[in-house]
Design a protein around this motif. Structure first.
Motif, PDB file in Angstrom:
ATOM      1  N   TYR A  98       0.880  -1.166   0.000  1.00  0.00           N
ATOM      2  CA  TYR A  98       0.000   0.000   0.000  1.00  0.00           C
ATOM      3  C   TYR A  98       0.916   1.213   0.000  1.00  0.00           C
ATOM      4  CZ  TYR A  98      -3.633  -3.333   1.029  1.00  0.00           C
ATOM      5  OH  TYR A  98      -4.502  -4.393   0.951  1.00  0.00           O
ATOM      6  N   TYR A  99       0.368   2.354  -0.299  1.00  0.00           N
ATOM      7  CA  TYR A  99       1.190   3.560  -0.444  1.00  0.00           C
ATOM      8  C   TYR A  99       0.533   4.687   0.343  1.00  0.00           C
ATOM      9  CZ  TYR A  99       2.907   0.488  -3.993  1.00  0.00           C
ATOM     10  OH  TYR A  99       3.402  -0.628  -4.627  1.00  0.00           O
ATOM     11  N   VAL A 100       1.366   5.440   1.063  1.00  0.00           N
ATOM     12  CA  VAL A 100       0.853   6.499   1.927  1.00  0.00           C
ATOM     13  C   VAL A 100       1.613   7.785   1.653  1.00  0.00           C
ATOM     14  CG1 VAL A 100       0.575   7.267   4.338  1.00  0.00           C
ATOM     15  CG2 VAL A 100       0.174   4.865   3.735  1.00  0.00           C
ATOM     16  N   TYR A 101       0.864   8.873   1.666  1.00  0.00           N
ATOM     17  CA  TYR A 101       1.438  10.218   1.621  1.00  0.00           C
ATOM     18  C   TYR A 101       0.839  10.962   2.804  1.00  0.00           C
ATOM     19  CZ  TYR A 101       2.420  14.998   0.310  1.00  0.00           C
ATOM     20  OH  TYR A 101       2.852  16.296   0.331  1.00  0.00           O
ATOM     21  N   ALA A 102       1.673  11.674   3.543  1.00  0.00           N
ATOM     22  CA  ALA A 102       1.180  12.418   4.702  1.00  0.00           C
ATOM     23  C   ALA A 102       1.864  13.779   4.770  1.00  0.00           C
ATOM     24  CB  ALA A 102       1.446  11.635   5.981  1.00  0.00           C
ATOM     25  N   GLU A 103       1.090  14.766   5.206  1.00  0.00           N
ATOM     26  CA  GLU A 103       1.601  16.123   5.381  1.00  0.00           C
ATOM     27  C   GLU A 103       1.342  16.578   6.806  1.00  0.00           C
ATOM     28  OE1 GLU A 103      -0.678  18.453   2.602  1.00  0.00           O
ATOM     29  OE2 GLU A 103       0.645  17.938   0.934  1.00  0.00           O
ATOM     30  N   HIS A 104       2.322  17.305   7.369  1.00  0.00           N
ATOM     31  CA  HIS A 104       2.124  17.933   8.683  1.00  0.00           C
ATOM     32  C   HIS A 104       1.286  19.189   8.522  1.00  0.00           C
ATOM     33  CE1 HIS A 104       5.535  16.467  11.492  1.00  0.00           C
ATOM     34  NE2 HIS A 104       4.375  16.143  11.996  1.00  0.00           N
ATOM     35  N   HIS A 105       0.336  19.393   9.395  1.00  0.00           N
ATOM     36  CA  HIS A 105      -0.402  20.659   9.426  1.00  0.00           C
ATOM     37  C   HIS A 105       0.453  21.672  10.174  1.00  0.00           C
ATOM     38  CE1 HIS A 105      -4.805  19.220   8.847  1.00  0.00           C
ATOM     39  NE2 HIS A 105      -3.986  18.460   8.169  1.00  0.00           N
ATOM     40  N   ASP A 106       0.291  22.914   9.876  1.00  0.00           N
ATOM     41  CA  ASP A 106       0.881  24.033  10.616  1.00  0.00           C
ATOM     42  C   ASP A 106       2.406  24.153  10.526  1.00  0.00           C
ATOM     43  OD1 ASP A 106      -1.741  24.640  11.509  1.00  0.00           O
ATOM     44  OD2 ASP A 106      -1.478  23.299  13.227  1.00  0.00           O
ATOM     45  N   VAL A 107       3.136  23.058  10.502  1.00  0.00           N
ATOM     46  CA  VAL A 107       4.598  23.138  10.520  1.00  0.00           C
ATOM     47  C   VAL A 107       5.242  22.798   9.179  1.00  0.00           C
ATOM     48  CG1 VAL A 107       4.809  22.726  12.995  1.00  0.00           C
ATOM     49  CG2 VAL A 107       4.818  20.790  11.435  1.00  0.00           C
ATOM     50  N   GLY A 108       4.447  22.353   8.221  1.00  0.00           N
ATOM     51  CA  GLY A 108       4.980  21.974   6.915  1.00  0.00           C
ATOM     52  C   GLY A 108       5.700  20.632   6.979  1.00  0.00           C
ATOM     53  N   GLY A 109       6.181  20.206   5.855  1.00  0.00           N
ATOM     54  CA  GLY A 109       6.869  18.923   5.774  1.00  0.00           C
ATOM     55  C   GLY A 109       5.910  17.806   5.413  1.00  0.00           C
ATOM     56  N   ALA A 110       6.472  16.740   4.890  1.00  0.00           N
ATOM     57  CA  ALA A 110       5.651  15.606   4.451  1.00  0.00           C
ATOM     58  C   ALA A 110       6.441  14.315   4.557  1.00  0.00           C
ATOM     59  CB  ALA A 110       5.198  15.818   3.010  1.00  0.00           C
ATOM     60  N   TRP A 111       5.705  13.214   4.650  1.00  0.00           N
ATOM     61  CA  TRP A 111       6.280  11.879   4.518  1.00  0.00           C
ATOM     62  C   TRP A 111       5.962  11.466   3.093  1.00  0.00           C
ATOM     63  CZ3 TRP A 111       3.748  13.621   8.778  1.00  0.00           C
ATOM     64  CH2 TRP A 111       4.419  13.520  10.003  1.00  0.00           C
ATOM     65  N   GLU A 112       7.002  11.340   2.290  1.00  0.00           N
ATOM     66  CA  GLU A 112       6.790  11.004   0.877  1.00  0.00           C
ATOM     67  C   GLU A 112       7.802   9.973   0.441  1.00  0.00           C
ATOM     68  OE1 GLU A 112       8.713  15.348  -0.208  1.00  0.00           O
ATOM     69  OE2 GLU A 112       6.879  14.737  -1.188  1.00  0.00           O
ATOM     70  N   GLY A 113       7.569   9.439  -0.751  1.00  0.00           N
ATOM     71  CA  GLY A 113       8.433   8.389  -1.269  1.00  0.00           C
ATOM     72  C   GLY A 113       8.661   8.568  -2.747  1.00  0.00           C
ATOM     73  N   ASP A 114       8.737   7.444  -3.463  1.00  0.00           N
ATOM     74  CA  ASP A 114       9.082   7.489  -4.889  1.00  0.00           C
ATOM     75  C   ASP A 114       7.968   6.979  -5.807  1.00  0.00           C
ATOM     76  OD1 ASP A 114       9.188   4.815  -4.247  1.00  0.00           O
ATOM     77  OD2 ASP A 114      11.250   4.508  -4.925  1.00  0.00           O
ATOM     78  N   ARG A 115       6.740   6.870  -5.293  1.00  0.00           N
ATOM     79  CA  ARG A 115       5.609   6.396  -6.100  1.00  0.00           C
ATOM     80  C   ARG A 115       4.623   7.534  -6.322  1.00  0.00           C
ATOM     81  NH1 ARG A 115       6.401   0.688  -5.661  1.00  0.00           N
ATOM     82  NH2 ARG A 115       8.603   0.654  -5.153  1.00  0.00           N
ATOM     83  N   SER A 116       4.405   7.901  -7.565  1.00  0.00           N
ATOM     84  CA  SER A 116       3.505   9.022  -7.880  1.00  0.00           C
ATOM     85  C   SER A 116       2.051   8.586  -7.942  1.00  0.00           C
ATOM     86  CB  SER A 116       3.890   9.637  -9.235  1.00  0.00           C
ATOM     87  OG  SER A 116       5.167  10.204  -9.150  1.00  0.00           O
ATOM     88  N   PHE A 117       1.199   9.357  -7.285  1.00  0.00           N
ATOM     89  CA  PHE A 117      -0.246   9.155  -7.326  1.00  0.00           C
ATOM     90  C   PHE A 117      -0.912  10.516  -7.467  1.00  0.00           C
ATOM     91  CE2 PHE A 117       1.049   5.249  -5.304  1.00  0.00           C
ATOM     92  CZ  PHE A 117       0.142   4.310  -5.755  1.00  0.00           C
ATOM     93  N   CYS A 118      -2.129  10.502  -7.977  1.00  0.00           N
ATOM     94  CA  CYS A 118      -2.930  11.720  -8.130  1.00  0.00           C
ATOM     95  C   CYS A 118      -3.656  12.026  -6.812  1.00  0.00           C
ATOM     96  CB  CYS A 118      -3.985  11.536  -9.224  1.00  0.00           C
ATOM     97  SG  CYS A 118      -3.354  11.000 -10.826  1.00  0.00           S
ATOM     98  N   VAL A 119      -3.751  13.316  -6.507  1.00  0.00           N
ATOM     99  CA  VAL A 119      -4.533  13.776  -5.349  1.00  0.00           C
ATOM    100  C   VAL A 119      -5.259  15.048  -5.734  1.00  0.00           C
ATOM    101  CG1 VAL A 119      -2.904  12.781  -3.675  1.00  0.00           C
ATOM    102  CG2 VAL A 119      -2.690  15.180  -4.322  1.00  0.00           C
ATOM    103  N   LYS A 120      -6.217  15.440  -4.894  1.00  0.00           N
ATOM    104  CA  LYS A 120      -6.863  16.731  -5.059  1.00  0.00           C
ATOM    105  C   LYS A 120      -7.311  17.216  -3.688  1.00  0.00           C
ATOM    106  CE  LYS A 120     -11.636  15.411  -6.034  1.00  0.00           C
ATOM    107  NZ  LYS A 120     -12.742  15.609  -6.951  1.00  0.00           N
ATOM    108  N   GLN A 121      -7.734  18.453  -3.621  1.00  0.00           N
ATOM    109  CA  GLN A 121      -8.216  19.021  -2.365  1.00  0.00           C
ATOM    110  C   GLN A 121      -9.529  18.358  -1.962  1.00  0.00           C
ATOM    111  OE1 GLN A 121      -6.575  21.411  -0.517  1.00  0.00           O
ATOM    112  NE2 GLN A 121      -4.919  21.095  -1.988  1.00  0.00           N
TER     113      GLN A 121
END
Length: 159
Positions: A98-121
């Motif tokens: 499975y693949y996960v993308y996560a972003e910190h609120h308020d402080v910026g930064g993200a947990w990311e990797g090397d697999r591209s996926f589409c997202v939207k608001q």
């Protein structure tokens, strides 16, 4: 009753029924009842799922990338408070990766990797991971979660 002798009857034989009824019979009758309760409780299916725990001091937003056997896709967003967990999938897992993308609120930064996926608001489910920009989506780089084919998995986000 270790070390005791069987009760002798007037005829010189042992009164096995008397011995059984005083000690063993109540136990023998109780075992099926206890076993029935034990098996009833243990027959409940385990709740399997894919969860993510936020081990940081800040709220995070999560998106999930997946392959359902035919299509690649992504879905999101889950908001996970600092120090808490949330289930992204609430059923036994049927894939290894499975693949996960996560972003910190308020402080910026993200947990990311090397697999591209589409997202939207906002809340979304997208059954594609190609031509994201052409379709009006953003592209995010998700990290891979290897469950080892476990039906239940918890991934931790940490600083």
């Amino acid at each position: 009753m270790r070390g005791s002798r069987p009760h002798e009857t007037a005829g010189g034989g042992t009164d096995t029924l008397a011995q059984l009824s005083r000690i063993s019979l109540p136990l023998l009758l109780a075992v099926p009842a206890l076993a029935g309760n034990f098996f009833f409780v243990s027959a409940e299916p385990a709740a399997a799922k894919l969860s993510v725990c936020n081990k940081t001091a800040h709220t995070a937003s999560l998106a999930l990338g997946f392959f359902d056997g035919k299509n690649w896709g992504s879905t999101g967003w889950w908001t996970v408070a600092a120090g808490s967990c949330t289930a992204l999938i609430e059923e036994p897992l049927n894939g290894r990766f499975y693949y996960v993308y996560a972003e910190h609120h308020d402080v910026g930064g993200a947990w990311e990797g090397d697999r591209s996926f589409c997202v939207k608001q906002g809340r979304f489910t997208i059954l594609s991971r190609t031509e994201c920009l052409v379709q009006g989506y953003e592209v995010k780089r998700f990290f891979q979660v290897d469950t080892g084919r476990s039906i239940d998995w918890t991934e931790n986000l940490a600083d």
